[in-house]
Structures are given as C-alpha cells and as structure tokens.
Design a protein around this motif. Structure first.
Motif, PDB file in Angstrom:
ATOM      1  N   LEU A 374       0.852  -1.183   0.000  1.00  0.00           N
ATOM      2  CA  LEU A 374       0.000   0.000   0.000  1.00  0.00           C
ATOM      3  C   LEU A 374       0.889   1.235   0.000  1.00  0.00           C
ATOM      4  O   LEU A 374       1.862   1.305   0.761  1.00  0.00           O
ATOM      5  CB  LEU A 374      -0.902   0.008   1.246  1.00  0.00           C
ATOM      6  N   LEU A 403      -6.065  -0.290   3.071  1.00  0.00           N
ATOM      7  CA  LEU A 403      -5.367  -1.048   4.096  1.00  0.00           C
ATOM      8  C   LEU A 403      -6.241  -2.200   4.558  1.00  0.00           C
ATOM      9  O   LEU A 403      -7.320  -2.002   5.108  1.00  0.00           O
ATOM     10  CB  LEU A 403      -5.024  -0.141   5.285  1.00  0.00           C
ATOM     11  N   VAL A 410       3.935  -1.092   3.707  1.00  0.00           N
ATOM     12  CA  VAL A 410       3.345   0.224   3.472  1.00  0.00           C
ATOM     13  C   VAL A 410       4.464   1.192   3.118  1.00  0.00           C
ATOM     14  O   VAL A 410       5.417   1.355   3.889  1.00  0.00           O
ATOM     15  CB  VAL A 410       2.579   0.729   4.713  1.00  0.00           C
ATOM     16  N   ALA A 425      -1.439  -0.330  10.494  1.00  0.00           N
ATOM     17  CA  ALA A 425      -0.676  -1.315   9.731  1.00  0.00           C
ATOM     18  C   ALA A 425       0.381  -1.977  10.600  1.00  0.00           C
ATOM     19  O   ALA A 425       0.548  -3.210  10.576  1.00  0.00           O
ATOM     20  CB  ALA A 425      -0.031  -0.637   8.527  1.00  0.00           C
ATOM     21  N   CYS A 432       6.409  -0.575   7.600  1.00  0.00           N
ATOM     22  CA  CYS A 432       6.220   0.752   7.021  1.00  0.00           C
ATOM     23  C   CYS A 432       7.581   1.317   6.627  1.00  0.00           C
ATOM     24  O   CYS A 432       8.499   1.414   7.463  1.00  0.00           O
ATOM     25  CB  CYS A 432       5.520   1.677   8.010  1.00  0.00           C
TER      26      CYS A 432
END
Length: 631
Positions: A374, A403, A410, A425, A432
């Motif tokens: 994402l 999400l 991410v 997340a 991330c």
C-alpha cells in the motif's frame, strides 16, 4: 475450540444485524419468495433471535430441484402478506446481511412493494464483498466455499434455515477479522426508488455512533399489556411520534428493564407508546387494527420503573459452544477504539457439527509470497503517488489501494507521515518504509512468485486485453471497481453502456447508471458493494447479438476531478469468483470521466480490455457521445 472476543470494538460498526436468506421461484424481481429465514445478531455477531417460515407464492414454486419446495410442501403455508409484519419486526432498524445481498434485497423489496408497505431497512452488507475485502485465500466466494474455509458444516444447501445458520457463522468470523484489522465494513444503503441513492448513501456514511445496541431479549413475550398487571419482561414495546424525553433514552430504559424494543407494530406487539394516538401514523393505524394497547409517555415512564420478572426463553441467547478436540484456542487481535465487555465467543458448535479454523489455517495469518503493498501519500502528492505505485507494479508486487490485514508493506511518502493508517498497519505486523527504504528492499530481495495462498491472477496494464474462458458461452461476469475508502471528495458513479457495431446505444435502456441500475431482464446490473466500491454484473451469454461491446466508466459527481480520488482498482472475475485479472488506473488528474474497461465480442468469444482514457467533460457529455438522449 473457542475464540476470545475483542476487548475493544470499532465505534462506527452497526449495533445489530439481520442475517437473511430467501428461496424463490426464480431470479427476477417478478418472481416470488417461497421461504425466508432470519437470524438476528448483536454488534459482535452473537445470535439473539431466529425466525423462519415457508411462503405460498401463489404460483408454480419454480426450481424444485434446487430448493426442494414442491407445491405440495407449500400447500397451507401463509402468503407473504400474512408474514410481512412479523418479518418486519426482525428487520427494522438493522443491517441486512446476506450472501449476494443485492438478490435478497431485490426479492424482499419487491414483495413489500406489492403490498404497498414501506420497506423496513436502509442498509445492507454482502458477505461476498466482505470476503473480498478480507482477501480470504479461497478459490471463489460461494457460500459452500466460505463454509469450508471457516470449517462451518453445511447440512442442507439451499434450505433457507440452514443457509442462514451457516451464513451467520461465516459473518461472525469475518466481522471479527474486520474489526481486528480496523477495516471499514462494506455497508451500502441503496435507495428503494429512483432518486434516493445519494441521500441513502449519505446516511450510510454517517454510521450510528453512540447508538445503543439492541439488548438480546432472553424472556418469553407474555402478550399484551394489562394495566392492572403492568409491564413484564419480554413484552414487545414500540414507540411513535415526538416524545418529551429523548427517544433513545426511553428505548434504552426499556431494553435495560428486559423489554424488547421493536420498530414496527404487529399482532405480537405488547404496547405502543405515543403522545399522539390520533396522529394517523402508520404505527397508530396498525395498533388500532391489531387491538394493540396504547399508552402515553408518562404512563410508560411510570410502568418501566417497576417491570415484573418474565419467563426465561430457552435456546435464544446461545451459551458458549464448547471446545474442540485440541482444547481452547485464543485469537489475539489488536485493540481498537471502543471498549466492550470481555466475553468469549465460541467458534465451534457441537450441536451443529461446526469447528473454527485452526491457528495454522490460511485465514489465521498466512500470507502469499507476493508482497502486498500500500502506498500512502499526502493530498498534494498525487503524481508522486502514481509514480511509486507504478514502480510497485513493475516490481511484481501486488498493489493495494486500501489497508487490509493482508497488506505486509506500506510505503509512506513525506506528506503522509501523520496518516493514522500507519499505526494500524504496524499493529497487525506490516512493515512501514520510506520510498528509499522500499526501493532498497526490492533490490535486496526481489518479489518471489506466488506459491501458496491466493493464486497469482496477474496485473492487466492500461490497454491490456485478455480472452475470457468459455468461448461463446463465458457465463456471468463481474467488474468490481473500488477506490480508497477515505479519499473521495465527491461521490463516484460507475456506469455502463451497451453499444452496437456503430459505437452507439440502441436506446436509453442501454445506459446503466445509479438512477437506472439494470437493463431489461437484468442482463447488465449495477450495484454498490460498499461505501467506495461498485460492481457491474453482466450476463454475457444472454446479451443480444447486436450488442457488440459493454463499456464501463467512472464519473466524479460534483466539481472534483480524479486527482482527488486517487487510484481505482478493477477486479474482473466470474460471478462469485476471485479475481481473474486486476488493474489499477492511476493516471487521471483533471479528468471528470474515466473509461475503466470494456467487455467486447471477438469472433465467437469475448475479451476484456482495460481502458484508462479520461475526459474533462462530465457524465452527461460521455452519455451523449454514445447516443444517449439526455434531454
């Protein structure tokens, strides 16, 4: 085997649900219902009530080989007008949950429309859409497949009572998975009449925050109110008209006292509370017809302070359902926004022969080898976001636009550093990364091909084409278009045009849009699958030969353009199937109309092409270009 309930719960989830299944004489809105079953669930998915009945359709029962209901079995069953009020008591004020919910919704609204009676529901949720949002590792979204995935035993397929039991179990699992991941539910509020859609969707987007859940009523209904005795636990209480005290407070007091608050009046209603008994409202009229006692607000407040004990019902509020052969198993889920009492929700039922998925099952957290990525961007980073998403696709990763719990990576652009989805997340284990960190990770560990979990269906680029299996008879197909749940500044309308060899509609009936959501005979049908998701279903085998192409487009309603919407994901699949091909269209900026994809004939078969062409004019301009009379 047991599953521990979440300690917290999303505050914007509905307070309760009515899980419904209908069996019918056919698939068109002109067909009739032959049986209906309902299970009422509280906000956490626990069954609190059940109801079912056979229905005399007044005609041939249709596909007996499917539902098994012969004319002899239906003889003596009530007609729908005799059960409509009782059914409405289980539906009113709740969210309808069904498998392929547009069908059940259509059949029920048609039955109520024939009676000239208001349809008692405003919102629905399709379990097929929920399964798609959860990215379940299944080959298709049929009820039997989802039952096998969740290890729910299906006893009698196409029996309304058994189907609704199975569906309640499936929905409960999915509801908890969605809550644990903090996912919005795919709720939609389709208008019952043309022109109602926008108001209905607006209501659906403003969830019932703070609305008290209907308390399960474990008491037998003792019948109508006798003022000499007073209120008794289990009595059904309805309210109508303006009240001096907040209506929500009165309903909450009734529920806490052990009364059952109902949104409609029928022969089973114990008492109607109103300060205006001669107002002529529908509830007042029905109370007069049924002989239901009527009291004012002050009398109710006096009586509810001293409600008499009732008789406990047996088998309505289920106790925890026991453990599996391997002992109890806890599923730990991240904390969410609203605290709720700790409780154990059983995931097996020895009486029903069902068991919950084992911790090492696909739904317990296994991810496909292909990375699920994402990209989060700021409002002013549309071009940068599109560039990074293109790089994600080129790397072989699966690009996601929302999400979900299946996202494992991410990529956070500078303008999205404060995005609350980052914490969510990380809460369920996603990594991330900045753009530079993600690029470095791709260089170090290239994405491997999928070897387990969901099949790698492949990405279809803009302008890409694919032949549909089945030759001249590909069957029923769907195009699902979805976009970021929290991004649109304006509503997005998905539309379809059935075009002849001259690239023109044969008539205005070949233009499918929100105010005309289906062609005659339902050969092409548009339906909302969630707050930012719409689906077009096409009966390709049945389309007339002079329909050469079906073009599907998106239009921004209002003054915004597609740079405010961001990427749109297309999911092309056989009906109830998982994706055959996916595309992500992400290049639009100032455009207000975007061609998404085209189903078209080639030789004796059908193909699909991803489009991506945008225009700055509005939907009316696109419709006119295809020959639709927009005067």
């Amino acid at each position: 085997m047991t599953v521990t309930s979440l300690a917290t719960w999303p505050v914007d989830y509905p307070s309760d649900y009515a899980v419904v299944d209908v069996e019918t004489t056919g698939l068109r809105s002109s067909d009739r219902i032959v049986s209906v079953a309902v299970e009422v669930l509280d906000r956490h998915g626990t069954v609190t009530d059940r109801w079912s009945t056979l229905v005399d359709p007044g005609r041939d029962p249709g596909p007996v080989h499917i539902h098994g209901l012969t004319a002899e079995r239906l003889a003596g069953a009530p007609t729908f007008d005799r059960v409509a009020e009782d059914l409405a008591e289980y539906l009113t004020g709740r969210v309808l949950v069904a498998h392929n919910a547009p069908f059940d919704w259509q059949m029920l609204t048609s039955e109520y429309r024939r009676l000239g009676t208001a349809w008692p529901m405003e919102r629905r949720l399709c379990t097929m859409a929920l399964a798609r949002h959860l990215e379940l590792p299944v080959g298709d979204y049929r009820l039997a497949t989802l039952a096998e995935h969740y290890r729910v035993r299906q006893l009698r397929a196409h029996d309304a009572v058994d189907d609704v039991r199975v569906l309640s179990e499936i929905f409960r699992y999915g509801l908890h998975e969605a809550a644990g991941a903090g996912l919005p539910l795919p709720l939609t509020a389709p208008g019952d009449e043309p022109g109602q859609r926008r108001a209905a969707v607006a209501r659906g987007r403003n969830a019932e925050r703070g609305t008290p859940a209907k308390a399960p009523c474990p008491w037998v209904n003792p019948g109508r109110l006798d003022l000499g005795v007073g209120l008794v636990q289990g009595m059904r209480v309805a309210f109508t008209g303006a009240t001096e005290r907040p209506r929500e407070g009165l309903e909450l007091r009734a529920s806490e006292a052990g009364l059952y608050v109902t949104g409609s009046v029928s022969g089973r209603t114990s008492v109607l509370v109103t300060n205006h008994p001669r107002s002529g409202s529908g509830k007042n009229r029905r109370a007069a017809q049924a002989g239901t006692p009527v009291i004012d607000e002050a009398t109710f407040v006096e009586l509810v302070a001293r409600v008499r004990p009732g008789t406990a019902r047996v088998g309505v509020v289920p106790a925890p359902r026991g453990e599996g052969a391997n002992g109890p198993v806890e599923v730990v889920v991240p904390e969410r926004a609203e605290a709720v009492p700790a409780e154990v929700v059983a995931a097996s039922d020895s009486a029903r022969g069902t068991t919950a998925p084992a911790p090492d099952s696909p739904r317990a957290g296994a991810r496909a080898a292909v990375r699920q990525v994402l990209v989060l961007q700021g409002r002013d980073e549309h071009l940068d976001g599109g560039r990074v998403r293109q790089l994600v696709l080129e790397s072989g990763a699966r690009l996601r636009i929302n999400l979900t719990s299946t996202v494992d990576t991410v990529v956070v652009l500078p303008g999205a550093a404060a995005d609350p989805r980052i914490a969510r997340a990380e809460g369920f284990g996603a990594v991330c990364l900045t753009e530079a960190e993600w690029s470095a990770s791709v260089s170090a560990t290239p994405t491997a091909p999928a070897t387990s979990g969901r099949p790698d269906t492949g990405h279809l680029p803009r302008g890409g084409t694919v032949e549909l299996p089945g030759g001249a008879n590909p069957g029923r197909w769907t195009l699902n278009a979805s976009w970021a749940w929290d991004r649109p500044d304006e509503e997005i309308d998905i539309v379809a045009f059935l075009l002849d060899e001259h690239e023109r509609v044969r008539g205005d009936a070949d233009f499918v849009f929100w105010n005309q959501p289906a062609t005659p005979l339902d050969l092409v049908v548009l339906d909302a699958s969630g707050p930012a998701e719409q689906t077009v279903t096409l009966e390709l085998d049945a389309l007339p030969r002079d329909v050469r192409r079906v073009v599907i487009a998106a239009a921004v309603d209002g003054t915004s353009t597609f740079d405010a919407v961001g990427p749109i994901e297309l999911d092309v699949a056989p009906f109830q199937g998982t994706a055959f091909r996916r595309s992500v269209l992400d290049a639009a900026t100032v455009e207000r109309v975007l061609l998404l994809g085209t189903f078209y004939r080639l030789g004796t078969g059908w193909k699909f092409r991803t489009e991506g062409q945008g225009y700055e004019f509005d939907l009316a301009g696109l419709a006119a270009s295809f020959g639709v009379d927009i005067a």
